[in-house]
Design a protein around this motif. Sequence first.
Motif, PDB file in Angstrom:
ATOM      1  N   LEU A   3      12.193  33.139  32.044  1.00  0.00           N
ATOM      2  CA  LEU A   3      10.544  34.268  31.224  1.00  0.00           C
ATOM      3  C   LEU A   3      10.097  34.344  32.885  1.00  0.00           C
ATOM      4  O   LEU A   3      10.329  33.169  33.518  1.00  0.00           O
ATOM      5  CB  LEU A   3       9.857  33.168  30.272  1.00  0.00           C
ATOM      6  CG  LEU A   3      10.026  33.318  28.914  1.00  0.00           C
ATOM      7  CD1 LEU A   3       9.229  32.934  28.173  1.00  0.00           C
ATOM      8  CD2 LEU A   3      10.724  34.689  28.573  1.00  0.00           C
TER       9      LEU A   3
ATOM     10  N   LYS B 176       9.802  34.175  20.007  1.00  0.00           N
ATOM     11  CA  LYS B 176       9.218  35.027  20.369  1.00  0.00           C
ATOM     12  C   LYS B 176       7.594  35.587  20.251  1.00  0.00           C
ATOM     13  O   LYS B 176       6.846  36.482  20.922  1.00  0.00           O
ATOM     14  CB  LYS B 176       9.599  36.627  20.901  1.00  0.00           C
ATOM     15  CG  LYS B 176      11.058  36.566  21.395  1.00  0.00           C
ATOM     16  CD  LYS B 176      11.637  37.882  20.591  1.00  0.00           C
ATOM     17  CE  LYS B 176      13.330  38.216  21.261  1.00  0.00           C
ATOM     18  NZ  LYS B 176      13.665  39.649  21.359  1.00  0.00           N
TER      19      LYS B 176
ATOM     20  N   CYS C 211      14.885  29.849  26.546  1.00  0.00           N
ATOM     21  CA  CYS C 211      13.981  31.226  26.967  1.00  0.00           C
ATOM     22  C   CYS C 211      13.727  31.396  28.182  1.00  0.00           C
ATOM     23  O   CYS C 211      13.356  29.637  29.004  1.00  0.00           O
ATOM     24  CB  CYS C 211      12.672  31.719  26.053  1.00  0.00           C
ATOM     25  SG  CYS C 211      11.429  30.458  26.133  1.00  0.00           S
TER      26      CYS C 211
ATOM     27  N   GLN D  85      22.008  35.669  20.729  1.00  0.00           N
ATOM     28  CA  GLN D  85      20.335  35.819  21.322  1.00  0.00           C
ATOM     29  C   GLN D  85      19.407  36.772  19.931  1.00  0.00           C
ATOM     30  O   GLN D  85      18.408  37.261  20.242  1.00  0.00           O
ATOM     31  CB  GLN D  85      20.801  37.101  21.867  1.00  0.00           C
ATOM     32  CG  GLN D  85      21.824  36.224  23.301  1.00  0.00           C
ATOM     33  CD  GLN D  85      21.932  37.451  24.777  1.00  0.00           C
ATOM     34  OE1 GLN D  85      22.432  37.622  24.549  1.00  0.00           O
ATOM     35  NE2 GLN D  85      21.206  36.435  25.490  1.00  0.00           N
TER      36      GLN D  85
ATOM     37  N   THR E 108      12.241  25.323  26.032  1.00  0.00           N
ATOM     38  CA  THR E 108      12.826  24.539  25.403  1.00  0.00           C
ATOM     39  C   THR E 108      13.065  24.935  23.798  1.00  0.00           C
ATOM     40  O   THR E 108      11.665  23.536  24.078  1.00  0.00           O
ATOM     41  CB  THR E 108      14.142  24.420  25.790  1.00  0.00           C
ATOM     42  OG1 THR E 108      16.044  23.758  25.049  1.00  0.00           O
ATOM     43  CG2 THR E 108      13.792  22.954  26.139  1.00  0.00           C
TER      44      THR E 108
ATOM     45  N   GLN F 154      13.733  39.741  30.077  1.00  0.00           N
ATOM     46  CA  GLN F 154      13.189  38.090  29.493  1.00  0.00           C
ATOM     47  C   GLN F 154      14.381  37.834  28.397  1.00  0.00           C
ATOM     48  O   GLN F 154      14.969  38.308  28.615  1.00  0.00           O
ATOM     49  CB  GLN F 154      12.412  38.117  28.466  1.00  0.00           C
ATOM     50  CG  GLN F 154      10.819  38.031  29.449  1.00  0.00           C
ATOM     51  CD  GLN F 154      10.092  37.390  30.172  1.00  0.00           C
ATOM     52  OE1 GLN F 154      10.914  36.948  31.070  1.00  0.00           O
ATOM     53  NE2 GLN F 154       8.951  37.457  30.883  1.00  0.00           N
ATOM     54  N   GLU F 155      15.086  36.633  28.520  1.00  0.00           N
ATOM     55  CA  GLU F 155      16.202  36.288  27.264  1.00  0.00           C
ATOM     56  C   GLU F 155      16.166  34.893  26.990  1.00  0.00           C
ATOM     57  O   GLU F 155      15.069  33.827  27.221  1.00  0.00           O
ATOM     58  CB  GLU F 155      16.924  35.682  29.231  1.00  0.00           C
ATOM     59  CG  GLU F 155      17.321  36.680  29.718  1.00  0.00           C
ATOM     60  CD  GLU F 155      18.488  38.182  29.571  1.00  0.00           C
ATOM     61  OE1 GLU F 155      18.953  37.386  28.367  1.00  0.00           O
ATOM     62  OE2 GLU F 155      18.615  39.027  29.899  1.00  0.00           O
ATOM     63  N   TYR F 156      16.484  34.955  26.301  1.00  0.00           N
ATOM     64  CA  TYR F 156      16.495  34.542  24.922  1.00  0.00           C
ATOM     65  C   TYR F 156      18.049  33.712  24.607  1.00  0.00           C
ATOM     66  O   TYR F 156      18.274  34.867  24.562  1.00  0.00           O
ATOM     67  CB  TYR F 156      15.086  35.131  23.815  1.00  0.00           C
ATOM     68  CG  TYR F 156      14.187  35.139  24.190  1.00  0.00           C
ATOM     69  CD1 TYR F 156      12.812  34.076  23.916  1.00  0.00           C
ATOM     70  CD2 TYR F 156      13.541  36.367  24.562  1.00  0.00           C
ATOM     71  CE1 TYR F 156      12.162  34.227  24.065  1.00  0.00           C
ATOM     72  CE2 TYR F 156      12.025  36.308  25.183  1.00  0.00           C
ATOM     73  CZ  TYR F 156      11.422  35.852  25.045  1.00  0.00           C
ATOM     74  OH  TYR F 156      10.059  35.908  24.884  1.00  0.00           O
TER      75      TYR F 156
ATOM     76  N   ILE G 162      14.777  32.399  17.212  1.00  0.00           N
ATOM     77  CA  ILE G 162      14.540  33.126  18.774  1.00  0.00           C
ATOM     78  C   ILE G 162      13.101  34.229  17.881  1.00  0.00           C
ATOM     79  O   ILE G 162      11.704  34.148  18.989  1.00  0.00           O
ATOM     80  CB  ILE G 162      15.510  34.078  18.980  1.00  0.00           C
ATOM     81  CG1 ILE G 162      16.329  33.409  19.953  1.00  0.00           C
ATOM     82  CG2 ILE G 162      15.141  35.106  19.989  1.00  0.00           C
ATOM     83  CD1 ILE G 162      17.860  33.968  19.994  1.00  0.00           C
TER      84      ILE G 162
ATOM     85  N   HIS H 293      10.960  27.904  32.750  1.00  0.00           N
ATOM     86  CA  HIS H 293      11.988  27.907  31.202  1.00  0.00           C
ATOM     87  C   HIS H 293      11.437  26.576  30.723  1.00  0.00           C
ATOM     88  O   HIS H 293      11.138  25.622  30.619  1.00  0.00           O
ATOM     89  CB  HIS H 293      13.195  26.634  31.838  1.00  0.00           C
ATOM     90  CG  HIS H 293      14.389  26.688  30.221  1.00  0.00           C
ATOM     91  ND1 HIS H 293      14.773  27.318  30.598  1.00  0.00           N
ATOM     92  CD2 HIS H 293      14.650  25.226  30.435  1.00  0.00           C
ATOM     93  CE1 HIS H 293      16.176  26.920  29.342  1.00  0.00           C
ATOM     94  NE2 HIS H 293      15.878  25.223  29.652  1.00  0.00           N
TER      95      HIS H 293
END
Length: 169
Positions: free
Chosen positions: A110, A35, A108, A26, A130, A92-94, A31, A128
């Motif tokens: 979002l 971002k 990700c 992560q 990618t 938010q996830e990455y 990444i 989503h």
Amino acid sequence: MRKLFLFGLALTMLTACNTKPVRYTQNSPEIDVVKKHIANYNNKNYDTGIYADSSKTFLNTKKNAMTPGEAMEYHKQTDANYSNRGFMAEDQEYEMVVTDDGETWVNCWLDWKGTLAGTGQEIEIPVHLTYRFVEGKVVRELGYWDPTEIVLALQKIEAQKNSSEEEKP
């Protein structure tokens, strides 16, 4: 002493054999690139610097790929519908994964929020995205979300505009 030496050698070999390349993380430079790209989108900075020249972008489709320039133009055109829009900062996830085939992808998840210019209606949508990376550049971008709420709201705005134009003498 000999047993201690053999034990140390065995321990060294065991730890060396267990060293595997990172296949999931992560935190990675890729990444960080994504971002920054999301921040650019939020700031309406349509920079194509993250993309390889041959990159293909697919947004809610498996066909009709866009070049990096076409993808930025798409975002500029859709911006006309909103008085405000962007990805939210919280939750938010990455992740970065390296596939069995050695491909590097950043995924990700979002939350996007926009305010329609015509009505002030706020819409939130999970998205989503990618990105496939080769040598530090994006060569493929995929984006998926459910646009139904936006489409229906824009159709309603258009219908109201058309009916008010018909009422004019």
